[in-house]
Design a protein around this motif. Structure first.
Motif, short mmCIF file in Angstrom:
data_model
loop_
_atom_site.label_atom_id
_atom_site.label_comp_id
_atom_site.label_asym_id
_atom_site.label_seq_id
_atom_site.Cartn_x
_atom_site.Cartn_y
_atom_site.Cartn_z
N ALA A 127 0.85 -1.19 0.00
CA ALA A 127 0.00 0.00 0.00
C ALA A 127 0.89 1.24 0.00
CB ALA A 127 -0.90 -0.01 1.23
N PRO A 128 0.46 2.34 -0.63
CA PRO A 128 1.33 3.51 -0.85
C PRO A 128 1.99 4.09 0.40
CG PRO A 128 -0.71 3.78 -2.05
CD PRO A 128 -0.83 2.48 -1.33
N GLY A 129 1.30 4.20 1.55
CA GLY A 129 1.96 4.84 2.69
C GLY A 129 2.79 3.89 3.53
N GLN A 130 2.66 2.59 3.27
CA GLN A 130 3.18 1.59 4.20
C GLN A 130 4.64 1.29 3.92
OE1 GLN A 130 1.43 -2.20 3.54
NE2 GLN A 130 0.67 -2.35 5.61
N THR A 131 5.48 1.11 4.98
CA THR A 131 6.86 0.68 4.74
C THR A 131 6.84 -0.80 4.36
OG1 THR A 131 7.09 1.62 6.93
CG2 THR A 131 9.12 1.20 5.73
N PRO A 132 7.56 -1.17 3.31
CA PRO A 132 7.61 -2.59 2.97
C PRO A 132 8.27 -3.37 4.09
CG PRO A 132 8.73 -1.28 1.31
CD PRO A 132 8.36 -0.36 2.38
N ILE A 133 7.87 -4.62 4.25
CA ILE A 133 8.28 -5.39 5.42
C ILE A 133 9.79 -5.58 5.49
CG2 ILE A 133 7.89 -7.61 4.29
CD1 ILE A 133 7.25 -6.86 7.96
N HIS A 134 10.46 -5.58 4.35
CA HIS A 134 11.90 -5.81 4.42
C HIS A 134 12.65 -4.56 4.85
CE1 HIS A 134 11.38 -4.26 0.36
NE2 HIS A 134 12.67 -3.99 0.31
N GLU A 135 11.93 -3.42 4.96
CA GLU A 135 12.61 -2.21 5.43
C GLU A 135 12.19 -1.83 6.84
OE1 GLU A 135 11.79 0.72 2.49
OE2 GLU A 135 12.83 -0.43 0.95
#
Lengths: 79, 156
Positions: B137-145
């Protein structure tokens, strides 16, 4: 007053036996998996990939980057 | 018409097709990597070979027959082999560290973020490839970061 150290022998025995059984089981599982912990929660995709690894390298847990593959068909004989 | 039921028997050996491909079809070596290196390089294959992969998927969507998409399939294979060779030339240490970590952790990405960050950094510097997770989703930090994720590995 003498400490009843004999009462601690059963505790020691149970701990030692649990420990030995657990260690031997762990060692046996690692030996079957080339020194790595065993795979768990394996779904069909993972099973297919591990089968492919076996065809490529000879063991389901051995990893490499070098060889050609051969594809196989999972077929059944009818009639 | 005889309609009795004949149950199939699965054979003990899978079936290897003995006839080779016709000589008119160019021969391309298969990707010889096993599951752990492939899983480690998966997102980079997605970034590097995006056009070829999309072509192949669109071709398959037209017609599922194997003969229809041989050309696009060869391009996909060549691209993947090319990328894996480049990864091994440029970032061999980090690549091997990451897939060895994956092998020790049931091939799950979660427990192996440290080697993964080293690999991502090396890949970005040497080859300019970035790991993106499609569908974030656009605002969400990707899990690997995410620095301190809520969920860790299964208890040993």
């Amino acid at each position: 007053m003498p400490v009843p150290w004999e009462a601690l022998i059963p505790f020691g025995l149970v701990t030692a036996l649990f420990g030995t059984a657990g260690t031997l089981l762990n060692v046996s599982k690692r030996a079957q998996n080339q020194g790595k912990p065993p795979r768990y929660h394996i779904d069909s995709w993972e099973e297919m990939m591990m089968d492919r690894d076996q065809r490529l390298t000879g063991h389901a847990r051995k990893q490499t980057v070098c060889f050609e593959t051969s594809s196989v068909w999972y077929a059944e004989r009818t009639q | 018409m005889n309609s009795s039921f004949h149950p199939g028997e699965s054979s003990s050996h899978p079936f290897h097709e003995p006839t080779p491909l016709p000589y008119s079809i160019p021969k391309v070596n298969e990707v010889g990597a096993t599951s752990a290196p492939l899983k480690s390089s998966a997102f980079f294959i997605g970034a590097y070979c995006k056009e070829f992969n999309e072509d192949f998927m669109l071709c398959k969507a037209e017609n599922r027959e194997p003969a229809h998409c041989l050309k696009e399939g060869r391009r996909v294979t060549r691209c993947a082999i090319d990328l894996i060779n480049k990864m091994r030339e440029n970032c061999l240490q980090q690549f091997e560290a990451h897939w060895n970590c994956l092998e020790l952790n049931n091939q799950q990405y979660g427990p192996c973020r440290k080697p993964e960050r080293a690999l991502n950094k090396c890949m970005f510097e040497k080859l300019g490839l970035v790991k993106t997770i499609p569908g974030t989703a656009p605002g969400q930090t990707p899990i690997h970061e995410v620095d301190n994720p809520l969920y860790g590995r299964m208890q040993k």
